[in-house]
Design an enzyme around this catalytic site. Structure first.
Site, PDB file in Angstrom:
ATOM      1  N   LYS A  53      -2.969  -3.114  -1.014  1.00 26.64           N
ATOM      2  CA  LYS A  53      -2.930  -4.835  -2.154  1.00 26.64           C
ATOM      3  C   LYS A  53      -1.846  -5.161  -2.094  1.00 26.64           C
ATOM      4  O   LYS A  53      -1.110  -4.964  -1.546  1.00 26.64           O
ATOM      5  CB  LYS A  53      -3.012  -4.031  -3.827  1.00 26.64           C
ATOM      6  CG  LYS A  53      -4.884  -3.082  -4.197  1.00 26.64           C
ATOM      7  CD  LYS A  53      -4.087  -2.830  -5.590  1.00 26.64           C
ATOM      8  CE  LYS A  53      -6.052  -2.126  -5.889  1.00 26.64           C
ATOM      9  NZ  LYS A  53      -5.631  -1.851  -7.401  1.00 26.64           N
ATOM     10  N   TYR A  57     -13.330  -7.646  -9.474  1.00 35.02           N
ATOM     11  CA  TYR A  57     -13.108  -6.937 -10.970  1.00 35.02           C
ATOM     12  C   TYR A  57     -13.792  -7.385 -11.958  1.00 35.02           C
ATOM     13  O   TYR A  57     -13.834  -7.097 -13.083  1.00 35.02           O
ATOM     14  CB  TYR A  57     -11.730  -6.851 -11.560  1.00 35.02           C
ATOM     15  CG  TYR A  57     -11.164  -6.799 -10.243  1.00 35.02           C
ATOM     16  CD1 TYR A  57     -10.961  -4.488 -10.114  1.00 35.02           C
ATOM     17  CD2 TYR A  57      -9.961  -6.808  -9.238  1.00 35.02           C
ATOM     18  CE1 TYR A  57     -10.492  -3.745  -9.148  1.00 35.02           C
ATOM     19  CE2 TYR A  57      -8.977  -6.267  -9.120  1.00 35.02           C
ATOM     20  CZ  TYR A  57      -9.296  -4.675  -8.472  1.00 35.02           C
ATOM     21  OH  TYR A  57      -8.849  -3.972  -7.761  1.00 35.02           O
ATOM     22  N   HIS A  93      -7.440   0.385  -3.361  1.00 34.51           N
ATOM     23  CA  HIS A  93      -8.668   0.031  -4.029  1.00 34.51           C
ATOM     24  C   HIS A  93      -9.572   0.816  -3.242  1.00 34.51           C
ATOM     25  O   HIS A  93      -9.403   0.209  -2.163  1.00 34.51           O
ATOM     26  CB  HIS A  93      -9.040  -0.846  -4.776  1.00 34.51           C
ATOM     27  CG  HIS A  93     -10.382  -1.273  -4.904  1.00 34.51           C
ATOM     28  ND1 HIS A  93     -10.422  -0.828  -6.299  1.00 34.51           N
ATOM     29  CD2 HIS A  93     -11.773  -1.324  -4.610  1.00 34.51           C
ATOM     30  CE1 HIS A  93     -11.971  -1.005  -6.961  1.00 34.51           C
ATOM     31  NE2 HIS A  93     -12.458  -1.104  -5.451  1.00 34.51           N
ATOM     32  N   GLU A 131     -18.900  -4.004  -3.340  1.00 30.80           N
ATOM     33  CA  GLU A 131     -18.163  -4.336  -2.957  1.00 30.80           C
ATOM     34  C   GLU A 131     -17.821  -5.132  -1.149  1.00 30.80           C
ATOM     35  O   GLU A 131     -17.354  -5.567  -1.184  1.00 30.80           O
ATOM     36  CB  GLU A 131     -16.836  -3.859  -3.605  1.00 30.80           C
ATOM     37  CG  GLU A 131     -16.840  -3.485  -4.535  1.00 30.80           C
ATOM     38  CD  GLU A 131     -15.761  -2.145  -5.017  1.00 30.80           C
ATOM     39  OE1 GLU A 131     -15.424  -1.365  -4.683  1.00 30.80           O
ATOM     40  OE2 GLU A 131     -15.833  -1.686  -6.101  1.00 30.80           O
TER      41      GLU A 131
HETATM   42  P1  CMP Z   1      -8.547  -0.305  -9.188  1.00 36.77           P
HETATM   43  O1  CMP Z   1      -8.863   0.593  -8.463  1.00 36.77           O
HETATM   44  O2  CMP Z   1      -8.102  -1.319  -8.132  1.00 36.77           O
HETATM   45  O3  CMP Z   1      -9.182  -0.663 -10.092  1.00 36.77           O
HETATM   46  C1  CMP Z   1      -8.683  -1.699 -11.501  1.00 36.77           C
HETATM   47  C2  CMP Z   1      -7.422  -1.347 -11.379  1.00 36.77           C
HETATM   48  O4  CMP Z   1      -6.792  -1.837 -12.779  1.00 36.77           O
HETATM   49  C3  CMP Z   1      -6.826  -0.871 -11.243  1.00 36.77           C
HETATM   50  O5  CMP Z   1      -7.059  -0.126  -9.513  1.00 36.77           O
HETATM   51  C4  CMP Z   1      -5.915  -0.700 -11.767  1.00 36.77           C
HETATM   52  O6  CMP Z   1      -4.703  -0.994 -10.598  1.00 36.77           O
HETATM   53  C5  CMP Z   1      -6.394  -1.634 -12.505  1.00 36.77           C
HETATM   54  N1  CMP Z   1      -5.571  -0.558 -13.763  1.00 36.77           N
HETATM   55  C6  CMP Z   1      -4.566  -1.169 -14.601  1.00 36.77           C
HETATM   56  N2  CMP Z   1      -4.573  -1.164 -15.956  1.00 36.77           N
HETATM   57  C7  CMP Z   1      -5.554   0.280 -15.813  1.00 36.77           C
HETATM   58  C8  CMP Z   1      -6.151   0.888 -16.534  1.00 36.77           C
HETATM   59  N3  CMP Z   1      -5.815   1.460 -18.037  1.00 36.77           N
HETATM   60  N4  CMP Z   1      -7.639   1.916 -16.087  1.00 36.77           N
HETATM   61  C9  CMP Z   1      -7.515   1.609 -14.673  1.00 36.77           C
HETATM   62  N5  CMP Z   1      -7.265   0.429 -14.369  1.00 36.77           N
HETATM   63  C10 CMP Z   1      -6.346  -0.035 -14.914  1.00 36.77           C
END
Ligand code: CMP
Length: 140
Positions: free
Chosen positions: A10, A50, A116, A127
């Protein structure tokens, strides 16, 4: 079984000059980089990636963060690649991530959490295809 998973380094980790250290962790764990590119995501590309989080309160911030700078998108291949990558990353919230994981070592907040990784075989398939054509994946 041999699997493929999508990994994104990221914008926070790219800005920290941590691309190499993060990829070294994947390789040392036996995961092979079979596709890679650096991209600066548009709002549309990040929002589509997303899409499952569209109704969540953090969606807008998530898209804002993911478009704030370049990312490195990779396909990792290896035995149990999906679970192995998630173990290497640690918990989504870096404050809950086990010591020695990528998020514990490189991330500060749940939004800027360094990496991620796909969370299931179905999301890995979606993905990987979202970012790479078959001719961009080099698995032999
Ligand atoms: P990622 O695995 O990229 O998938 C969704 C992203 O949303 C997660 O990582 C976090 O960086 C972001 N995020 C922010 N707030 C939340 C939350 N409350 N729960 C889960 N993901 C969150």
């Amino acid at each position: 079984a041999t699997e493929r998973t999508l990994s994104i380094i990221k914008p926070d980790a790219v800005a920290k000059n941590a691309i190499g250290e993060i990829i070294a962790r994947f390789e040392k764990a036996g995961l092979k980089v079979v596709a890679a590119k650096m991209l600066h995501l548009s709002e549309e590309k990040a929002g589509g990636f997303y899409a499952e989080h569209k109704e969540r309160p953090f969606f807008k911030d998530l898209v804002g963060f993911m478009t704030s700078g370049p990312v490195v998108v990779q396909v990792l291949q290896g035995e149990d690649a999906i679970a192995k990558n998630r173990e290497l990353m640690g918990a989504t919230n870096p404050k809950e991530a086990a010591p020695g994981t990528i998020r514990a070592d490189f991330a500060e907040t749940i939004d800027a959490n360094a990496v991620h990784g796909s969370d299931s075989p179905a999301s890995a398939e979606r993905e990987v295809a979202y970012f790479f054509g078959a001719d961009e994946i080099h698995s032999r």
